[in-house]
Structures are given as C-alpha cells and as structure tokens.
Design an enzyme around this catalytic site. Structure first.
Site, PDB file in Angstrom:
ATOM      1  N   LYS A  23       0.590  -0.931  -0.328  1.00 11.97           N
ATOM      2  CA  LYS A  23      -0.088   0.052   0.049  1.00 11.97           C
ATOM      3  C   LYS A  23       0.848   1.434  -0.192  1.00 11.97           C
ATOM      4  CE  LYS A  23      -3.743  -2.499   2.271  1.00 11.97           C
ATOM      5  NZ  LYS A  23      -5.074  -2.525   3.537  1.00 11.97           N
TER       6      LYS A  23
ATOM      7  N   GLN B 214      -5.091  -1.886   9.908  1.00  8.35           N
ATOM      8  CA  GLN B 214      -4.717  -2.703   8.733  1.00  8.35           C
ATOM      9  C   GLN B 214      -5.344  -3.768   9.908  1.00  8.35           C
ATOM     10  OE1 GLN B 214      -3.726  -3.339   5.816  1.00  8.35           O
ATOM     11  NE2 GLN B 214      -3.916  -5.508   5.848  1.00  8.35           N
TER      12      GLN B 214
ATOM     13  N   ASP C 155     -10.906   2.604   3.210  1.00  4.48           N
ATOM     14  CA  ASP C 155     -11.114   1.239   3.533  1.00  4.48           C
ATOM     15  C   ASP C 155     -11.910   1.251   3.077  1.00  4.48           C
ATOM     16  OD1 ASP C 155      -9.532  -0.833   3.343  1.00  4.48           O
ATOM     17  OD2 ASP C 155      -8.549  -0.324   5.796  1.00  4.48           O
TER      18      ASP C 155
HETATM   19  N1  GUN Z   1      -6.868  -6.634   5.405  1.00  3.36           N
HETATM   20  C1  GUN Z   1      -7.259  -7.585   5.007  1.00  3.36           C
HETATM   21  N2  GUN Z   1      -7.804  -6.853   4.278  1.00  3.36           N
HETATM   22  C2  GUN Z   1      -8.193  -6.001   4.089  1.00  3.36           C
HETATM   23  C3  GUN Z   1      -8.255  -4.241   3.797  1.00  3.36           C
HETATM   24  O1  GUN Z   1      -9.148  -4.574   2.520  1.00  3.36           O
HETATM   25  N3  GUN Z   1      -7.854  -3.359   4.908  1.00  3.36           N
HETATM   26  C4  GUN Z   1      -7.462  -3.075   6.280  1.00  3.36           C
HETATM   27  N4  GUN Z   1      -8.014  -2.288   6.827  1.00  3.36           N
HETATM   28  N5  GUN Z   1      -7.647  -4.646   6.274  1.00  3.36           N
HETATM   29  C5  GUN Z   1      -7.430  -5.652   6.033  1.00  3.36           C
END
Ligand code: GUN
Length: 289
Positions: free
Chosen positions: A52, A96, A119
């Site tokens: 990311k 996350q 998100d």
């Molecule tokens: N863990 C797995 N996929 C995601 C996501 O798209 N966003 C976040 N914040 N955590 C995750």
C-alpha cells in the site's frame, strides 16, 4: 480462455491517478495523504501494508506508516484514530486488520471518521453503498467491479454466484453485482447444492479462503471466474517458504472458462489500486466535505 491481468490493469489505473495528482499539485492543490496503522508483525499484514505504501509512491501520494507493537492497548489505538480524525493533513487512513484479540475491531472501525474511511468499512459507508449513494466502497469488491468493466464483461441479466459472505468481500460484492443488474446467489458453509449453484453460474466470485475449492466440474463452460483467495500455503520452492494459493484450481478451471483471474496478479493488485482510488476521492472531497 482470456487471463484477466489485474497487475497490468492496476498499473494503468495508478498511472492515471498519478497524472491527476500531478495536475492537482501543479494547480496549487494538496497532495493526497494516506496513513496506514499497523499493529504487530503478522507476515501477511506487513506485506499488504508495504504494498500500500509503495502504491502511494506510484500515485504521487504522501503516505505515513504508524506502527504499534502487538501489546498496544485498545485505548492507545483509539487515541491514535482520534488524532488522525482531527488531523487536516490526513485525507484518509486505514487500520490494517486483523487486530490482536484484546482489541475490539468493530470499536476501532466505528471510531474512524467515515469521511476518512478509505477502506469503506464504517457503517455509514456500508449503509450508503447499500442505498446506492456515493461513498467509499470496500477495496476488494471495487477492484473486482473495475476489472469486470475493464474487460467489458457483461453483468446485466447474468447469474452470479458469490462464494463467501464476509463483510469485506462477499456481502458488498453481492450488492454491487445487483447494481450491475446481475441475479446474485451468495453461497457459504451452510449452503446446500453449492456445486449445482456454481454449475449454473455465468460469473463465479470465489472468496471463501479455501485453497483450490472451485474445481472444473463446478464450472459451466464459458463462465467468468474471479478468484479472491489468498491463502498462504507452505512451498519449499519459494524463497519465502510459502506461496499464495487461490480458491480456484486454476489449471483445470482455466481450460473451461472464458475469463479467469490468476493468483497472484489478479484481484490482489486491484484491491490496492481501489484503495488508491478511494484516497484520491478523499483528497478531492468527492463524497464528503
Ligand atoms: N486486512 C485484509 N484486507 C484488508 C483491507 O482491505 N483493509 C484493512 N484495513 N485490513 C485488511
């Protein structure tokens, strides 16, 4: 069979985003800023967050990584969320997941200002999406939708079977496919006749986290198969000692379907690309002022 190349599609979209950001900055506007909060050292989460941050660089965004050790308290994390909510320099942020067991994920998600929830996990964004209103859409479903559009795959009137009913993928995906005028069936661990449902599907979206679950005998000739699975399985031939395994038995299903996403290189890169799209929208205050 045509391979749906998520890596190339995501790269092209990130390039478009970078061009738009360059124009914004040249006109005196603000560089979008994404903050990622990472708790602990889970291998999968480390990789996702690293990717990311790299994607932010590609898009010309500012990015900040905030790290906490596994033993951070819920209170400390909520204070961090509050600070990010108040910080005008931060356009969007993510915490996350998964979080350690002593922290209530729902409480943390609810504490995020929905206007910065890139998100798309906050109930305001989930609710607005279900009503068809402008909002941040959760990144994986948005990435899948973008891939279907990019490859001109018709959804109207098609029978779509979604395997899995998670809050992050299955549930929002079912709604988005209905907005695309598909007839949607959601299957899960309690579904009866799951194989028959799949055999009748024009589009299968597999998001159950069970490696190689979808086999050729479950797929109608010419169907479109989207694989969301990313289970880490041991693999001695890899330097890391593991590989990512999809929910679809790729080799045999690929021979039968019209379109298929590989793992890796299919849905995964699109998920990150969608987060970038949401961050750009947050920077432009596209949905919320
Ligand atoms: N863990 C797995 N996929 C995601 C996501 O798209 N966003 C976040 N914040 N955590 C995750």
């Amino acid at each position: 069979m045509q391979l749906i190349d998520g890596k190339a599609t995501a790269a092209a979209i990130k390039e478009q985003i970078a061009q738009e950001v360059a124009q914004i900055v040249a006109a005196g506007g603000k560089q979008p800023h994404l903050v990622a909060v990472l708790v602990g050292h889970d291998g999968g989460s480390e990789t996702y967050v690293k990717n990311k941050v790299l994607a932010c660089e590609k898009c010309g965004f500012k990015s900040t990584l905030i790290r906490y050790e596994e033993d951070v308290t819920e209170e400390e994390l909520l204070q961090c969320v509050d600070k990010l909510n108040q910080d005008d320099d931060v356009d969007g942020f993510i915490v996350q997941l998964p979080l350690p067991k002593h922290i209530d994920e729902q409480k943390v998600t609810m504490a995020i200002d929905y206007r910065k929830d890139v998100d798309g996990f906050h109930p305001v964004n989930v609710g607005r999406m279900s009503l068809g209103m402008a909002c941040f859409i959760s990144a994986t479903p948005l990435g899948i939708l973008t891939l279907l559009q990019h490859y001109n795959i018709e959804t109207s009137g098609k029978k779509c079977v979604i395997l899995g009913r998670s809050n992050i993928v299955g549930k929002p995906m079912a709604q988005l496919m209905q907005y695309g005028d598909a007839t949607v069936t959601v299957c899960h661990s309690h579904s009866k006749n799951l194989k028959k449902e799949c055999q009748e599907a024009d589009i299968i979206i597999a998001a159950i986290g069970r490696p190689d679950f979808v086999t050729a005998d479950m797929v109608k000739p010419g169907a479109v198969v989207i694989d969301v699975g990313t289970t880490r399985v041991p693999d001695a031939t890899k330097k890391s000692g593991f590989r990512l395994n999809g929910d679809v038995k790729f080799d045999e299903v690929a021979e039968k379907c019209s379109f298929i996403t590989p793992v890796p290189g299919g849905v995964g890169p699109m998920t990150i690309c969608s987060l970038m799209k949401n961050t750009l929208a947050a920077g432009k205050k596209e949905y919320y002022s």
